[in-house]
Design an enzyme around this catalytic site. Sequence first.
Site, PDB file in Angstrom:
ATOM      1  CG  MET A   1      -1.914  -1.162   1.185  1.00  0.00           C
ATOM      2  SD  MET A   1      -2.856  -0.928   2.861  1.00  0.00           S
ATOM      3  CE  MET A   1      -1.876  -1.218   4.000  1.00  0.00           C
ATOM      4  CE1 TYR A   2       2.076   1.136  -5.163  1.00  0.00           C
ATOM      5  CE2 TYR A   2       4.089   1.435  -3.995  1.00  0.00           C
ATOM      6  CZ  TYR A   2       3.376   0.862  -4.844  1.00  0.00           C
ATOM      7  OH  TYR A   2       3.956  -0.185  -5.857  1.00  0.00           O
ATOM      8  N   GLY A   3       1.621   5.179   0.763  1.00  0.00           N
ATOM      9  CA  GLY A   3       0.747   6.004   1.653  1.00  0.00           C
ATOM     10  C   GLY A   3      -0.056   5.156   2.710  1.00  0.00           C
ATOM     11  CE  LYS A  27       0.813  -2.849  -4.449  1.00  0.00           C
ATOM     12  NZ  LYS A  27       1.874  -2.036  -5.037  1.00  0.00           N
TER      13      LYS A  27
END
Length: 83
Positions: A1-3, A27
């Site tokens: 997870m970005y951020g 994902k």
Amino acid sequence: MYGCGENERLVGQAIRRRRDEVVLATKFGNVRDEKGVFWGVNGRPEYVRECCEASLLRLGAGHIDLARDIAGLEQMWRRDLLP
């Protein structure tokens, strides 16, 4: 997870009114803490389900079209385990 999931919240806002026009992919497999620090990988079916459910909440979506094992895990998972 970005951020720490912020990207999924932003995507959810962007597609809210046209969900039927997009293929929604996510994902799973990487384990991170609440600050986003990488802890390892996990391909257990329970964790896959947990990841997908959390993504659905952040996205504000009813279903995911494609869930991808990002960590290259060898373990198998079944579609009937996903929300």
